[in-house]
Each structure stands twice: as structure tokens, then as C-alpha cells.
Motif scaffolding. Sequence first.
Motif, PDB file in Angstrom:
ATOM      1  N   SER A  61       0.757  -1.297   0.131  1.00  0.00           N
ATOM      2  CA  SER A  61      -0.048  -0.139  -0.035  1.00  0.00           C
ATOM      3  C   SER A  61       0.827   1.460  -0.201  1.00  0.00           C
ATOM      4  N   VAL A  62       1.804   1.225   0.707  1.00  0.00           N
ATOM      5  CA  VAL A  62       2.599   2.562   0.966  1.00  0.00           C
ATOM      6  C   VAL A  62       3.472   2.616  -0.478  1.00  0.00           C
ATOM      7  N   THR A  63       3.938   1.575  -1.021  1.00  0.00           N
ATOM      8  CA  THR A  63       4.418   1.472  -2.521  1.00  0.00           C
ATOM      9  C   THR A  63       3.443   2.283  -3.483  1.00  0.00           C
ATOM     10  N   ILE A  64       2.130   1.970  -3.280  1.00  0.00           N
ATOM     11  CA  ILE A  64       1.241   2.292  -4.282  1.00  0.00           C
ATOM     12  C   ILE A  64       1.303   4.041  -3.946  1.00  0.00           C
ATOM     13  N   TYR A  65       0.952   4.387  -2.776  1.00  0.00           N
ATOM     14  CA  TYR A  65       1.018   5.861  -2.335  1.00  0.00           C
ATOM     15  C   TYR A  65       2.302   6.580  -2.659  1.00  0.00           C
ATOM     16  N   ALA A  66       3.398   5.924  -2.821  1.00  0.00           N
ATOM     17  CA  ALA A  66       4.541   6.663  -3.344  1.00  0.00           C
ATOM     18  C   ALA A  66       4.579   6.779  -4.691  1.00  0.00           C
ATOM     19  N   VAL A  67       3.969   5.896  -5.470  1.00  0.00           N
ATOM     20  CA  VAL A  67       3.961   6.148  -6.901  1.00  0.00           C
ATOM     21  C   VAL A  67       2.858   7.322  -7.167  1.00  0.00           C
ATOM     22  N   ILE A  68       2.062   7.443  -6.512  1.00  0.00           N
ATOM     23  CA  ILE A  68       0.783   8.292  -6.719  1.00  0.00           C
ATOM     24  C   ILE A  68       1.629   9.720  -6.390  1.00  0.00           C
ATOM     25  N   SER A  69       2.237   9.795  -5.198  1.00  0.00           N
ATOM     26  CA  SER A  69       2.814  10.839  -4.823  1.00  0.00           C
ATOM     27  C   SER A  69       3.949  11.354  -6.014  1.00  0.00           C
ATOM     28  N   SER A  70       4.459  10.404  -6.619  1.00  0.00           N
ATOM     29  CA  SER A  70       5.615  10.891  -7.326  1.00  0.00           C
ATOM     30  C   SER A  70       4.876  11.493  -8.739  1.00  0.00           C
ATOM     31  N   VAL A  71       3.744  10.710  -9.161  1.00  0.00           N
ATOM     32  CA  VAL A  71       3.076  11.395 -10.014  1.00  0.00           C
ATOM     33  C   VAL A  71       2.550  12.669  -9.751  1.00  0.00           C
ATOM     34  N   LEU A  72       2.272  12.946  -8.710  1.00  0.00           N
ATOM     35  CA  LEU A  72       1.674  14.080  -7.903  1.00  0.00           C
ATOM     36  C   LEU A  72       2.883  15.431  -8.214  1.00  0.00           C
ATOM     37  N   VAL A  73       3.856  14.858  -8.043  1.00  0.00           N
ATOM     38  CA  VAL A  73       5.245  15.679  -8.044  1.00  0.00           C
ATOM     39  C   VAL A  73       5.072  16.972  -9.232  1.00  0.00           C
ATOM     40  N   LEU A  74       4.359  16.439 -10.181  1.00  0.00           N
ATOM     41  CA  LEU A  74       4.376  17.384 -11.353  1.00  0.00           C
ATOM     42  C   LEU A  74       3.549  18.649 -11.226  1.00  0.00           C
ATOM     43  N   VAL A  75       2.579  18.393 -10.206  1.00  0.00           N
ATOM     44  CA  VAL A  75       1.797  19.524  -9.763  1.00  0.00           C
ATOM     45  C   VAL A  75       2.056  20.018  -8.266  1.00  0.00           C
ATOM     46  N   LEU A  76       3.309  19.674  -7.780  1.00  0.00           N
ATOM     47  CA  LEU A  76       3.858  20.202  -6.637  1.00  0.00           C
ATOM     48  C   LEU A  76       3.390  19.640  -5.381  1.00  0.00           C
ATOM     49  N   ILE A  77       2.176  19.199  -5.311  1.00  0.00           N
ATOM     50  CA  ILE A  77       1.888  18.793  -4.165  1.00  0.00           C
ATOM     51  C   ILE A  77       2.493  17.259  -3.642  1.00  0.00           C
ATOM     52  N   GLY A  78       3.081  16.702  -4.492  1.00  0.00           N
ATOM     53  CA  GLY A  78       3.597  15.371  -4.415  1.00  0.00           C
ATOM     54  C   GLY A  78       4.620  15.304  -3.500  1.00  0.00           C
ATOM     55  N   VAL A  79       5.616  16.467  -3.341  1.00  0.00           N
ATOM     56  CA  VAL A  79       6.627  16.641  -2.380  1.00  0.00           C
ATOM     57  C   VAL A  79       6.112  16.569  -1.049  1.00  0.00           C
ATOM     58  N   ILE A  80       4.957  17.265  -0.787  1.00  0.00           N
ATOM     59  CA  ILE A  80       4.203  17.214   0.625  1.00  0.00           C
ATOM     60  C   ILE A  80       3.890  16.028   0.686  1.00  0.00           C
ATOM     61  N   LEU A  81       3.224  15.277   0.030  1.00  0.00           N
ATOM     62  CA  LEU A  81       2.678  13.874   0.297  1.00  0.00           C
ATOM     63  C   LEU A  81       3.923  12.999   0.326  1.00  0.00           C
ATOM     64  N   TRP A  82       5.136  13.080  -0.146  1.00  0.00           N
ATOM     65  CA  TRP A  82       6.163  12.100  -0.012  1.00  0.00           C
ATOM     66  C   TRP A  82       6.492  12.580   1.450  1.00  0.00           C
ATOM     67  N   VAL A  83       6.828  13.499   1.875  1.00  0.00           N
ATOM     68  CA  VAL A  83       6.927  13.581   3.305  1.00  0.00           C
ATOM     69  C   VAL A  83       6.095  13.156   4.387  1.00  0.00           C
ATOM     70  N   ALA A  84       4.914  13.401   3.929  1.00  0.00           N
ATOM     71  CA  ALA A  84       3.767  12.886   4.875  1.00  0.00           C
ATOM     72  C   ALA A  84       3.586  11.396   4.757  1.00  0.00           C
ATOM     73  N   LEU A  85       3.903  10.872   3.878  1.00  0.00           N
ATOM     74  CA  LEU A  85       3.749   9.420   3.523  1.00  0.00           C
ATOM     75  C   LEU A  85       4.967   8.835   4.378  1.00  0.00           C
ATOM     76  N   PHE A  86       6.004   9.268   4.449  1.00  0.00           N
ATOM     77  CA  PHE A  86       7.495   8.997   5.007  1.00  0.00           C
ATOM     78  C   PHE A  86       7.352   8.757   6.378  1.00  0.00           C
ATOM     79  N   LEU A  87       6.744   9.897   7.226  1.00  0.00           N
ATOM     80  CA  LEU A  87       6.517  10.086   8.582  1.00  0.00           C
ATOM     81  C   LEU A  87       5.201   8.946   8.915  1.00  0.00           C
TER      82      LEU A  87
END
Length: 116
Positions: A61-87
Amino acid sequence: MNHLVGKEERMWAMIVHLSALLGLLIPFGNVLGPLLLWLFKQDEGVFFQEHGKEALNFGISVTIYAVISSVLVLVLIGVILWVALFLFWIVFVVIAAVRANEGKTYRYPLTFRFVK
């Protein structure tokens, strides 16, 4: 639900959760660690089986969320999601490991249950 389980089975249940932290060292280690331990220690007991499946499902599940976050980096929210997901990942892996060591079952939040 509490189980009457031995110290060794509780230890392996804790280790299967903590093995997800291999993701800090190797790509997909968060899935490979729990998967390999779960496969090699299948005969450890029912309590270990429950924790192994839960740890594996959380890693997937975390891997799936990380892939989604990676795609969302293109609209800048992905970086915030990466940090939140990591924590989120670190905190809940530690909580699950502690619960396993206490002999308690644990269900990760926001987890797809692929392995039943």
C-alpha cells in the motif's frame, strides 16, 4: 485481540514489521523485507502469519501511495505527500512492531488487503 503467543513468535512478528525499514536502504525493501520473512518463517505460527500478511499489505500500500505521490510531484503537491507518507510509514511501522511484541494484533490504517 490478544493472543497467547510465545516470546519467539512475538519477536518474529515484531521483526517482520521492522523489516519494512529495509526500504530505507534498498528500493522496494519495504515490500521485500516482510515478503521474504513471511515466506521463510511461515511455520512460526498463526500470530506471525497475521502480522506477516499485515506488514506485507502495508508495504504494498505504501508503495502504491509513493507512486501516486511521485506522479503528483508534477503539480507540486507530491513533495508534501512524500514527506507525509514517509512520516506516516515510519510511525505506523514502529507502532505495529510494538503491538506485535506485546502479543497484540494490529491493523495498519489506509491499507489495501491484497494478501489474505
